[in-house]
Design an enzyme around this catalytic site. Structure first.
Site, PDB file in Angstrom:
ATOM      1  N   HIS A 267       0.764   9.552  -1.200  1.00 54.56           N
ATOM      2  CA  HIS A 267       0.882   8.832  -2.479  1.00 54.56           C
ATOM      3  C   HIS A 267       1.365   7.414  -2.208  1.00 54.56           C
ATOM      4  CE1 HIS A 267       1.082   8.133  -6.626  1.00 54.56           C
ATOM      5  NE2 HIS A 267       1.972   9.012  -7.028  1.00 54.56           N
ATOM      6  N   HIS A 308     -10.925   7.643  -3.368  1.00 53.92           N
ATOM      7  CA  HIS A 308      -9.818   7.916  -4.284  1.00 53.92           C
ATOM      8  C   HIS A 308     -10.145   9.170  -5.075  1.00 53.92           C
ATOM      9  CE1 HIS A 308      -6.849   7.330  -7.495  1.00 53.92           C
ATOM     10  NE2 HIS A 308      -6.248   6.482  -6.685  1.00 53.92           N
ATOM     11  N   ASP A 364      -4.932   0.494  -1.905  1.00 53.79           N
ATOM     12  CA  ASP A 364      -4.070   0.518  -0.724  1.00 53.79           C
ATOM     13  C   ASP A 364      -4.656  -0.227   0.462  1.00 53.79           C
ATOM     14  OD1 ASP A 364      -2.021   2.237  -1.836  1.00 53.79           O
ATOM     15  OD2 ASP A 364      -3.500   3.839  -1.749  1.00 53.79           O
TER      16      ASP A 364
END
Length: 433
Positions: A267, A308, A364
């Protein structure tokens, strides 16, 4: 005339059931009526990791993963990132509408004047080892705030909820900065009421003697990153906040649960994994071999920062963050890993293997490069995630508290253990079979 119902035939019994459909969902408790006999508990849904289960109705964040859409209260994330500020977005998430000039001024003033923490909080944090992870300190300290504000237990009081939410959003950067300073062996820097939300945080982090002025480009970049991370629907940490909050505990304890979930490498630690991958590749020339290993499933090679759970196209936050990266690198100098990242992205987006699997860059992929260029250690990456996500957690928590359909979370299980058996005296046990 079509009906908004689902007709189910139980082939075990031959019975037919009609289940209402609402908002594209059936209520799984409606399945309980489907039984094989009077002693049957009734049919349940089995959904590990909640891949296809809605646990709430929410008006806060909308995601269309197939189309790459992310909206806060109906506003596209791209527009908010370009035109708004983090505190304005926080107000939007909490109140449902963008604030007027006066409303934003009042909200900003409230947050600014709640950034200080009780002096005993410093003593509490001083109890951690010098090498404690900042996320461990952050989660523990946030949970401890419930002891400083016992009125927080009055969750049915609207005014109390508003005060606690203001405190959480205001104090999170202070606690985060104190956590960093503690691990670095540096004295704590107190908040300043003369600085913006982001500039205040950066000053508490970076100030070491003499005058310190935050570069406006870096201040704006972090503000945009905070907007991008403010909320993201029912992810792991938000679900944790809602689940713990469903017991009617105070918001500090609920948000601390969110911090704990965010601590996990799957996460909040995902952008650190991207940096490790880029360093492991080492040079642009080694990318083709790396791609080959990923596609061949060799060892533990994975393409981090791509794909994702909800996005099946380009993550809209990644498009914004790529632009922010260019602005940051103009000030800090280019991160040496950027060339590898850009080439890796180019190759992956043209490779049928990844395109077919809808593996596109997510938020990310570039955020870690930006944080590192701004001088943040990898251990602070999830902390930088937790600060803005607090606004989303608080909005989700309040929505849950005021939702009459919500009860204390209590998922069912499928029992796979031993059937009923009698106790055997110790002297008669022959060992496990």
């Amino acid at each position: 005339m079509p009906k908004d119902t689902l007709t189910i035939t139980d082939n075990r019994t031959g019975k037919t059931y009609e289940v209402p459909i609402e908002n594209g969902c059936i209520r799984t408790p409606d399945l309980r009526q489907i039984k094989t006999g009077s002693d049957d508990f009734g049919l349940m849904g089995y959904d590990p990791a909640f891949l296809n289960t809605a646990n709430c109705k929410s008006a806060i964040t909308f995601i269309d993963g197939d189309k790459g859409i992310l909206e806060y209260r109906g506003y596209p994330i791209e527009q908010l990132a370009e035109k708004s500020s983090f505190l304005e977005v926080a107000y939007l998430l909490l109140k449902g509408e963008l604030p007027t000039e006066k409303e934003l001024s009042v909200f900003t003033d409230l947050v600014t004047h709640h950034t200080y923490v009780h002096e005993n909080v410093k003593s509490f944090m001083d109890g951690f080892r010098y090498d404690a992870h900042p996320m461990s300190m952050l989660g523990s300290t946030v949970a401890a705030l419930s002891g400083f504000y016992p009125d927080a237990k009055n969750i049915r009081d609207e005014r109390s909820r508003e005060i606690q939410i203001t405190r959480l959003i205001a104090k999170m950067p202070t606690i985060a900065a104190f956590s960093y300073r503690h691990t670095m062996g540096l004295p704590y820097v107190y908040p300043s009421n003369d600085l913006s939300y982001v500039a205040n945080f950066l000053t508490m982090m970076k100030h070491i003697g003499g005058a310190y002025k935050v570069h406006p480009v870096l201040e704006k970049a972090l503000d945009v990153l905070f907007i991008l991370h403010a909320d993201h629907e029912q992810n792991c940490s938000t679900t944790s906040v809602r689940t713990v909050g469903s017991s009617q505990v105070d918001p500090y304890s609920a948000v601390a649960a969110g911090v704990g979930a965010l601590y996990g490498p799957l996460h909040g630690g995902a952008n650190e994994a991207v940096l490790r991958m880029l360093r492991d590749i080492g040079h642009v020339s080694k990318i083709p071999d790396f791609i080959k290993q990923v596609k061949g499933g060799e060892g533990e090679k994975k393409l981090m920062g791509f794909g994702h759970r909800v996005y099946k196209s380009y993550d809209p936050r990644a498009k914004v963050i790529k632009r922010v990266a260019d602005e940051v690198f103009d000030v800090t100098g280019k991160n040496p890993l950027l060339d590898i990242a850009l080439e890796l992205e180019r190759i992956a987006l043209e490779d049928e293997y990844f395109v077919k699997r809808k593996l596109y860059p997510n938020v990310d992929f570039y955020s870690g490069l930006i944080y590192e260029a701004m001088g943040f250690q990898a251990e602070m990456f999830p902390v930088l995630f937790a600060i803005p996500r607090t606004a989303g957690w608080c909005a989700q928590w309040e929505e849950m508290v005021t939702d009459n359909e919500q009860k204390i979370a209590r998922p069912r299980q499928i029992y796979t253990g031993a059937t009923r058996r009698d106790y055997v005296a110790r002297e008669k046990r022959t060992g496990q079979k």
